[in-house]
Design a protein around this motif. Structure first.
Motif, PDB file in Angstrom:
ATOM      1  N   UNK A   1      64.494 -80.630  45.991  1.00 14.19           N
ATOM      2  CA  UNK A   1      65.053 -79.476  45.289  1.00 14.19           C
ATOM      3  C   UNK A   1      64.913 -78.234  46.176  1.00 14.19           C
ATOM      4  N   UNK A   2      66.020 -77.487  46.272  1.00 12.70           N
ATOM      5  CA  UNK A   2      66.019 -76.288  47.111  1.00 12.70           C
ATOM      6  C   UNK A   2      66.372 -75.085  46.250  1.00 12.70           C
ATOM      7  N   UNK A   3      65.687 -73.966  46.490  1.00 14.62           N
ATOM      8  CA  UNK A   3      66.024 -72.714  45.804  1.00 14.62           C
ATOM      9  C   UNK A   3      66.370 -71.676  46.857  1.00 14.62           C
ATOM     10  N   UNK A   4      67.539 -71.045  46.694  1.00 13.18           N
ATOM     11  CA  UNK A   4      67.961 -70.015  47.641  1.00 13.18           C
ATOM     12  C   UNK A   4      68.116 -68.688  46.910  1.00 13.18           C
ATOM     13  N   UNK A   5      67.672 -67.621  47.549  1.00 14.42           N
ATOM     14  CA  UNK A   5      67.898 -66.303  46.951  1.00 14.42           C
ATOM     15  C   UNK A   5      67.930 -65.244  48.043  1.00 14.42           C
ATOM     16  N   UNK A   6      68.560 -64.124  47.705  1.00 12.37           N
ATOM     17  CA  UNK A   6      68.654 -63.002  48.644  1.00 12.37           C
ATOM     18  C   UNK A   6      67.963 -61.805  48.007  1.00 12.37           C
ATOM     19  N   UNK A   7      67.054 -61.191  48.766  1.00 11.17           N
ATOM     20  CA  UNK A   7      66.296 -60.063  48.216  1.00 11.17           C
ATOM     21  C   UNK A   7      65.916 -59.115  49.342  1.00 11.17           C
ATOM     22  N   UNK A   8      66.241 -57.851  49.148  1.00 12.41           N
ATOM     23  CA  UNK A   8      65.827 -56.812  50.086  1.00 12.41           C
ATOM     24  C   UNK A   8      66.305 -57.101  51.512  1.00 12.41           C
ATOM     25  N   UNK A   9      67.487 -57.726  51.622  1.00 10.49           N
ATOM     26  CA  UNK A   9      68.050 -57.991  52.949  1.00 10.49           C
ATOM     27  C   UNK A   9      67.618 -59.304  53.568  1.00 10.49           C
ATOM     28  N   UNK A  10      66.809 -60.075  52.879  1.00  6.01           N
ATOM     29  CA  UNK A  10      66.356 -61.366  53.406  1.00  6.01           C
ATOM     30  C   UNK A  10      67.077 -62.502  52.687  1.00  6.01           C
ATOM     31  N   UNK A  11      67.482 -63.521  53.466  1.00  5.30           N
ATOM     32  CA  UNK A  11      68.037 -64.752  52.898  1.00  5.30           C
ATOM     33  C   UNK A  11      66.925 -65.794  52.948  1.00  5.30           C
ATOM     34  N   UNK A  12      66.485 -66.229  51.785  1.00  2.00           N
ATOM     35  CA  UNK A  12      65.287 -67.076  51.732  1.00  2.00           C
ATOM     36  C   UNK A  12      65.627 -68.426  51.113  1.00  2.00           C
ATOM     37  N   UNK A  13      65.106 -69.479  51.730  1.00  2.00           N
ATOM     38  CA  UNK A  13      65.337 -70.842  51.246  1.00  2.00           C
ATOM     39  C   UNK A  13      63.978 -71.501  51.028  1.00  2.00           C
ATOM     40  N   UNK A  14      63.738 -71.935  49.790  1.00  2.00           N
ATOM     41  CA  UNK A  14      62.480 -72.618  49.467  1.00  2.00           C
ATOM     42  C   UNK A  14      62.772 -74.093  49.232  1.00  2.00           C
ATOM     43  N   UNK A  15      61.988 -74.941  49.862  1.00  2.00           N
ATOM     44  CA  UNK A  15      62.083 -76.371  49.588  1.00  2.00           C
ATOM     45  C   UNK A  15      60.916 -76.724  48.667  1.00  2.00           C
ATOM     46  N   UNK A  16      61.231 -76.986  47.409  1.00  2.00           N
ATOM     47  CA  UNK A  16      60.199 -77.092  46.376  1.00  2.00           C
ATOM     48  C   UNK A  16      59.120 -78.113  46.719  1.00  2.00           C
ATOM     49  N   UNK A  17      59.518 -79.311  47.094  1.00  2.00           N
ATOM     50  CA  UNK A  17      58.525 -80.382  47.156  1.00  2.00           C
ATOM     51  C   UNK A  17      57.738 -80.428  48.457  1.00  2.00           C
ATOM     52  N   UNK A  18      58.262 -79.854  49.538  1.00  2.00           N
ATOM     53  CA  UNK A  18      57.462 -79.818  50.767  1.00  2.00           C
ATOM     54  C   UNK A  18      56.696 -78.508  50.872  1.00  2.00           C
ATOM     55  N   UNK A  19      57.058 -77.529  50.032  1.00  2.00           N
ATOM     56  CA  UNK A  19      56.414 -76.219  50.126  1.00  2.00           C
ATOM     57  C   UNK A  19      56.929 -75.411  51.299  1.00  2.00           C
ATOM     58  N   UNK A  20      57.981 -75.896  51.964  1.00  2.00           N
ATOM     59  CA  UNK A  20      58.497 -75.181  53.136  1.00  2.00           C
ATOM     60  C   UNK A  20      59.277 -73.939  52.711  1.00  2.00           C
ATOM     61  N   UNK A  21      59.133 -72.900  53.520  1.00  2.00           N
ATOM     62  CA  UNK A  21      59.846 -71.645  53.268  1.00  2.00           C
ATOM     63  C   UNK A  21      60.588 -71.282  54.549  1.00  2.00           C
ATOM     64  N   UNK A  22      61.886 -71.056  54.426  1.00  2.16           N
ATOM     65  CA  UNK A  22      62.703 -70.720  55.591  1.00  2.16           C
ATOM     66  C   UNK A  22      63.387 -69.374  55.363  1.00  2.16           C
ATOM     67  N   UNK A  23      63.397 -68.552  56.405  1.00  2.00           N
ATOM     68  CA  UNK A  23      64.166 -67.306  56.375  1.00  2.00           C
ATOM     69  C   UNK A  23      65.356 -67.528  57.303  1.00  2.00           C
ATOM     70  N   UNK A  24      66.554 -67.336  56.786  1.00  2.00           N
ATOM     71  CA  UNK A  24      67.746 -67.770  57.521  1.00  2.00           C
ATOM     72  C   UNK A  24      68.778 -66.643  57.585  1.00  2.00           C
ATOM     73  N   UNK A  25      69.777 -66.823  58.468  1.00  2.00           N
ATOM     74  CA  UNK A  25      70.873 -65.854  58.468  1.00  2.00           C
ATOM     75  C   UNK A  25      71.945 -66.321  57.471  1.00  2.00           C
ATOM     76  N   UNK A  26      73.010 -65.532  57.355  1.00  2.00           N
ATOM     77  CA  UNK A  26      73.990 -65.817  56.296  1.00  2.00           C
ATOM     78  C   UNK A  26      74.717 -67.134  56.513  1.00  2.00           C
ATOM     79  N   UNK A  27      74.945 -67.477  57.779  1.00  2.00           N
ATOM     80  CA  UNK A  27      75.650 -68.733  58.079  1.00  2.00           C
ATOM     81  C   UNK A  27      74.790 -69.922  57.639  1.00  2.00           C
ATOM     82  N   UNK A  28      73.532 -69.913  58.042  1.00  2.00           N
ATOM     83  CA  UNK A  28      72.635 -71.009  57.657  1.00  2.00           C
ATOM     84  C   UNK A  28      72.466 -71.056  56.138  1.00  2.00           C
ATOM     85  N   UNK A  29      72.391 -69.873  55.528  1.00  2.00           N
ATOM     86  CA  UNK A  29      72.233 -69.782  54.063  1.00  2.00           C
ATOM     87  C   UNK A  29      73.388 -70.511  53.368  1.00  2.00           C
TER      88      UNK A  29
END
Lengths: 459, 9
Positions: A1-29
């Motif tokens: 399960x992945x959760x994506x959100x944009x806040x304060x200029x950051x594109x953030x991707x959370x991978x729920x089950x691995x606990x991984x957190x990625x900060x990405x650009x708009x293309x990757x988002x």
């Protein structure tokens, strides 16, 4: 399960089950969002339409990067925890490691919004005797198994109304540490009225944490936190809190406020606390029935979510200006946070954590005290209502079907059993408004981590 | 060009 959100200029991707957190650009988002439903060709086409300035090769490179993360188990990782969910609590047996000692079921304030009904918990008033407290500490040590770290919170009501007993209990606990190979961590939660130099000296020597109740702006604080003559307490407690915190070196304390319908704009209260010189801050939504005039309304919930964002942005500004403040719910340790077993088992109420009334009765936590059907036993005979303990043991994030598709489930661990019970009548229910606020807080907390990483990188 | 920065696992 992945959760994506944009806040304060950051594109953030959370991978729920691995606990991984990625900060990405708009293309990757956009690529990550398209990944489950489209072929590589479909993704390339969609991205080139949406981002015409990006060369096709770069889109393909980014897709390869996403595939690599999936291969490493850091994106779209499978949920393999359901079978482990009860393991930790089962393996822990009947170990208890923390007690909330209600040393006073009475209070010198008369706050109308108090979840403990002015400290009496819907029952009679009273103070814990040293003998009951001593028995509670013996009960804790003898049920703590191989745990070294034990925690005791002096709570009420107002615990300073029973100050002599607190001091004797601390001394008794310290006398057990070496011979029983235990380490006690004490917390004191107080409204501050009875703080004096002796309390400051003792608390700063013996209490690992002090929680100081202040609701923020004077007019907000004094509206509800009044004594029995109806007088506000702000002017009496703020100088005492400032003195205590200064003497403590500004560490290991929380100024803890409650916000209600009257101050859903609670960031103004947090900034007021900061302007008073306090830096370790916690502000919580009121716990009360929906009919209570202090209760947050559905419209307030939207206001509060926006307030959490304002708070995060202001904290970032203050950090950059060299005047950082800490907000309890925004403290996330991304490298040394709780392990998966802790995340699966939750706060431990009713199993490893219990509350003790002034008369020695045991309850699953301080928020269940006074509800007779939640009495577990007492400190002399131990847990006698074993069926109730088993209910709490089986209480985890995977025992709540509504949590299955929630991206935040391994941050909240299923949430607070007491809040769930008071909202739904079931300790395994879901307090929806609390979930909404929790998710927003986690989004803000992770955004702050992304910003902190950027600041470190720039430095 | 790296478009993804991993903050944590």
């Amino acid at each position: 399960m992945v959760h994506q959100y944009q806040l304060n200029g950051y594109n953030i991707v959370l991978d729920t089950c691995s606990g991984s957190i990625h900060v990405v650009d708009e293309v990757a988002y956009d690529i990550i969002a398209l990944f489950p439903d489209k072929t590589t060709e479909g993704i390339v086409q969609a991205i080139l339409n949406r981002h015409p300035d990006v060369p096709e090769k770069e889109v393909l490179d980014c897709i390869a990067e996403v595939e690599q993360l999936i291969g490493q188990g850091q994106l779209y990782s499978p949920d393999s925890f359901a079978s482990m969910a009860g393991n930790f609590k089962q393996r822990s047996g009947n170990i208890i490691k923390a007690l909330c000692l209600h040393v006073a079921h009475t209070c010198n304030l008369n706050c109308s919004y108090c979840f403990a009904s002015q400290g009496k918990y819907h029952g009679k008033g009273g103070l814990m005797s040293f003998d009951v407290g001593k028995q509670a500490l013996d009960f804790l040590v003898s049920h703590s198994g191989d745990r070294v770290n034990l925690e005791v919170d002096f709570f009420g009501g107002e615990p300073l109304l029973n100050w002599e007993v607190i001091k004797r209990l601390v001394a008794y606990a310290r006398s057990l540490e070496t011979k029983r190979h235990k380490k006690f961590r004490f917390t004191l939660t107080t409204n501050g009225l009875l703080i004096d130099d002796e309390v400051i000296d003792f608390a700063n020597r013996e209490m690992n944490n002090v929680v100081l109740s202040l609701d923020g702006r004077k007019e907000i604080h004094d509206r509800l936190r009044v004594d029995y003559a109806g007088n506000g307490s702000y002017d009496r407690i703020v100088p005492k809190f400032q003195k205590l915190v200064r003497a403590r070196g500004g560490k290991n304390y929380y100024i803890r406020g409650t916000f209600t319908h009257a101050n859903a704009d609670f960031t103004n209260d947090i900034f007021h606390m900061a302007n008073l010189g306090f830096t370790e801050l916690s502000m919580e939504p009121v716990v009360c029935s929906p009919e209570d005039p202090a209760a947050l309304t559905p419209a307030d919930i939207e206001t509060v979510k926006r307030q959490y964002e304002i708070l995060a942005q202001e904290m970032l500004k203050r950090q950059k200006a060299g005047q950082p403040i800490t907000f309890y719910h925004y403290m996330l340790d991304l490298t040394g946070g709780p392990c998966i077993y802790k995340r699966l088992s939750g706060c431990g109420s009713g199993t490893e954590y219990m509350a003790v009334t002034p008369w020695g009765d045991l309850y699953p936590c301080h928020q269940f005290v006074g509800e007779e059907k939640f009495k577990l036993g007492d400190v002399w005979n131990g847990v006698e209502n074993t069926a109730l303990r088993e209910q709490f043991r089986s209480c985890n994030v995977y025992s709540r079907p509504q949590c299955a598709d929630c991206w935040a489930k391994l941050y909240c661990s299923g949430g607070c059993a007491a809040n769930a019970y008071h909202a739904t009548g079931d300790i395994r229910g879901i307090y929806e408004a609390g979930c909404e606020l929790f998710r927003k807080r986690i989004e803000c907390a992770i955004m702050l981590q992304a910003a902190a990483a950027e600041i470190t990188e720039e430095a | 060009m790296k478009r993804i920065k991993t903050l944590a696992t």
